[in-house]
Write an enzyme that holds these catalytic residues in place. Sequence first.
Site, PDB file in Angstrom:
ATOM      1  CD  GLN A  79      43.817  39.370  34.429  1.00 12.98           C
ATOM      2  OE1 GLN A  79      42.936  40.116  34.040  1.00 12.98           O
ATOM      3  NE2 GLN A  79      44.870  39.084  33.688  1.00 12.98           N
ATOM      4  CG  ASN A  80      43.886  32.331  34.459  1.00 12.29           C
ATOM      5  OD1 ASN A  80      43.326  33.271  33.884  1.00 12.29           O
ATOM      6  ND2 ASN A  80      44.958  31.739  33.967  1.00 12.29           N
TER       7      ASN A  80
ATOM      8  CG  HIS B  65      39.579  38.318  38.421  1.00 13.09           C
ATOM      9  ND1 HIS B  65      39.801  38.385  37.066  1.00 13.09           N
ATOM     10  CD2 HIS B  65      39.766  39.582  38.892  1.00 13.09           C
ATOM     11  CE1 HIS B  65      40.114  39.634  36.733  1.00 13.09           C
ATOM     12  NE2 HIS B  65      40.113  40.368  37.820  1.00 13.09           N
TER      13      HIS B  65
ATOM     14  CB  CYS C 280      26.281  32.500  57.650  1.00  9.17           C
ATOM     15  SG  CYS C 280      26.935  31.022  56.863  1.00  9.17           S
TER      16      CYS C 280
ATOM     17  CB  CYS D 188      24.970  27.678  53.783  1.00 10.64           C
ATOM     18  SG  CYS D 188      25.964  27.887  55.252  1.00 10.64           S
TER      19      CYS D 188
ATOM     20  N   GLY E 190      49.315  35.876  28.499  1.00 10.18           N
ATOM     21  CA  GLY E 190      48.010  35.344  28.129  1.00 10.18           C
ATOM     22  C   GLY E 190      46.825  36.142  28.636  1.00 10.18           C
TER      23      GLY E 190
ATOM     24  CB  SER F 167      42.498  40.614  26.464  1.00  9.79           C
ATOM     25  OG  SER F 167      41.703  40.672  27.638  1.00  9.79           O
TER      26      SER F 167
ATOM     27  N   PRO G 253      49.572  35.453  21.542  1.00 10.71           N
ATOM     28  CG  PRO G 253      48.322  33.514  21.176  1.00 10.71           C
ATOM     29  CD  PRO G 253      48.679  34.512  22.224  1.00 10.71           C
TER      30      PRO G 253
HETATM   31  P1  OAD Z   1      40.728  37.200  27.785  1.00 13.22           P
HETATM   32  O1  OAD Z   1      39.840  36.161  27.213  1.00 13.22           O
HETATM   33  O2  OAD Z   1      40.241  38.598  27.802  1.00 13.22           O
HETATM   34  O3  OAD Z   1      42.118  37.202  27.022  1.00 13.22           O
HETATM   35  C1  OAD Z   1      42.851  36.023  26.815  1.00 13.22           C
HETATM   36  C2  OAD Z   1      44.108  36.400  26.064  1.00 13.22           C
HETATM   37  O4  OAD Z   1      44.886  35.229  25.923  1.00 13.22           O
HETATM   38  C3  OAD Z   1      43.850  36.954  24.650  1.00 13.22           C
HETATM   39  O5  OAD Z   1      44.564  38.161  24.483  1.00 13.22           O
HETATM   40  C4  OAD Z   1      44.401  35.846  23.730  1.00 13.22           C
HETATM   41  O6  OAD Z   1      44.982  36.357  22.542  1.00 13.22           O
HETATM   42  C5  OAD Z   1      45.455  35.216  24.612  1.00 13.22           C
HETATM   43  N1  OAD Z   1      45.782  33.807  24.343  1.00 13.22           N
HETATM   44  C6  OAD Z   1      45.008  32.832  23.803  1.00 13.22           C
HETATM   45  N2  OAD Z   1      45.679  31.654  23.749  1.00 13.22           N
HETATM   46  C7  OAD Z   1      46.897  31.890  24.299  1.00 13.22           C
HETATM   47  C8  OAD Z   1      48.042  31.074  24.548  1.00 13.22           C
HETATM   48  N3  OAD Z   1      48.065  29.772  24.266  1.00 13.22           N
HETATM   49  N4  OAD Z   1      49.131  31.660  25.125  1.00 13.22           N
HETATM   50  C9  OAD Z   1      49.116  32.978  25.441  1.00 13.22           C
HETATM   51  N5  OAD Z   1      48.070  33.787  25.229  1.00 13.22           N
HETATM   52  C10 OAD Z   1      46.966  33.258  24.677  1.00 13.22           C
HETATM   53  O7  OAD Z   1      41.131  36.706  29.247  1.00 13.22           O
HETATM   54  P2  OAD Z   1      41.732  37.561  30.452  1.00 13.22           P
HETATM   55  O8  OAD Z   1      42.651  38.618  29.964  1.00 13.22           O
HETATM   56  O9  OAD Z   1      42.235  36.592  31.436  1.00 13.22           O
HETATM   57  O10 OAD Z   1      37.188  38.212  34.836  1.00 13.22           O
HETATM   58  O11 OAD Z   1      40.408  38.232  30.996  1.00 13.22           O
HETATM   59  C11 OAD Z   1      40.465  39.000  32.147  1.00 13.22           C
HETATM   60  C12 OAD Z   1      39.189  38.829  32.936  1.00 13.22           C
HETATM   61  O12 OAD Z   1      38.057  39.071  32.111  1.00 13.22           O
HETATM   62  C13 OAD Z   1      38.948  37.417  33.442  1.00 13.22           C
HETATM   63  O13 OAD Z   1      39.638  37.121  34.634  1.00 13.22           O
HETATM   64  C14 OAD Z   1      37.474  37.416  33.667  1.00 13.22           C
HETATM   65  C15 OAD Z   1      37.014  38.105  32.413  1.00 13.22           C
HETATM   66  O14 OAD Z   1      35.782  38.767  32.499  1.00 13.22           O
HETATM   67  C16 OAD Z   1      36.324  37.802  35.733  1.00 13.22           C
HETATM   68  O15 OAD Z   1      35.682  36.772  35.605  1.00 13.22           O
HETATM   69  C17 OAD Z   1      36.200  38.710  36.895  1.00 13.22           C
END
Ligand code: OAD
Length: 247
Positions: free
Chosen positions: A104-105, A122, A133, A151, A190, A192, A217
Amino acid sequence: MLDHELIDLVGAAHSIVVLSGAGVSAESGIPTFRDALTGLWARFNPEELATPQAFSKDPRLVSRWYDERRCNVLKCRPNAGHFVLAQLEKAFQEKNRPFTLITQNVDRLHQAAGSQNVIELHGNLFTWRCVDCGKERDENGLAFDEHPPRCECGGLRRPGVVWFGEALPGEALLKAQRASGRCALFMSLGTSSVVYPAAALVDLALQNGAKVLEINPEQTPLSRRAHWSLRGKCGKTLPDLISRAGN
Ligand code: OAD
């Protein structure tokens, strides 16, 4: 203490799917979205920055915000979690076993660490596309001089990320769904697990009888349904696990 069944499974699984989220890049210095203090959505309003309506209303503001994120990410390096996933992909390729990395990154740090096949659900911060275009261009250099960049056709260019209210890239989602529905082990790392449709991929894996490992975590809505939910950081817990599994 790592469970032996899990260690054996990582070593012997016929196929693995990894779904990564912002937590995997946290140890590279990139803020997550939902951390209560440092998360991007704790400090900024997504409705003003991450929707098509926001871009129509104030393209300059949105462009500046994404360009700043792009430039910050360019200063960051992959961490041990990214590197070990690239190593795991290679080990699976050598054994002719499917390994699928879905992220998702939008930071491309998996690719920077050497992962070859990354499904970007994403989009990413680097491919900016013309809203008129549709032409895309990769931007890996210094901050833009004008916002939003234009562009050659004169149209405004926008970051190639998926905004709230937009559909995910169809082919990427289909590939992610297919792989999730066929894997033996699904790793949720990593994330949520609250943003759909990415958060529903694990359901396809569970329906097919896959085992599920989560590393985070914090507890998430997935934690109780996962076979293993390890409370730890990906940059430490994941390399420990992979090295114990002998991959
Ligand atoms: P979140 O910010 O929702 O969640 C990040 C997760 O990583 C949390 O559950 C933290 O506890 C955990 N975390 C933090 N540090 C960590 C570490 N060192 N190792 C492992 N886990 C760790 O981010 P995403 O779940 O990626 O979408 O969010 C999903 C989507 O929401 C993103 O892609 C973005 C956002 O809106 C778009 O931009 C479309």
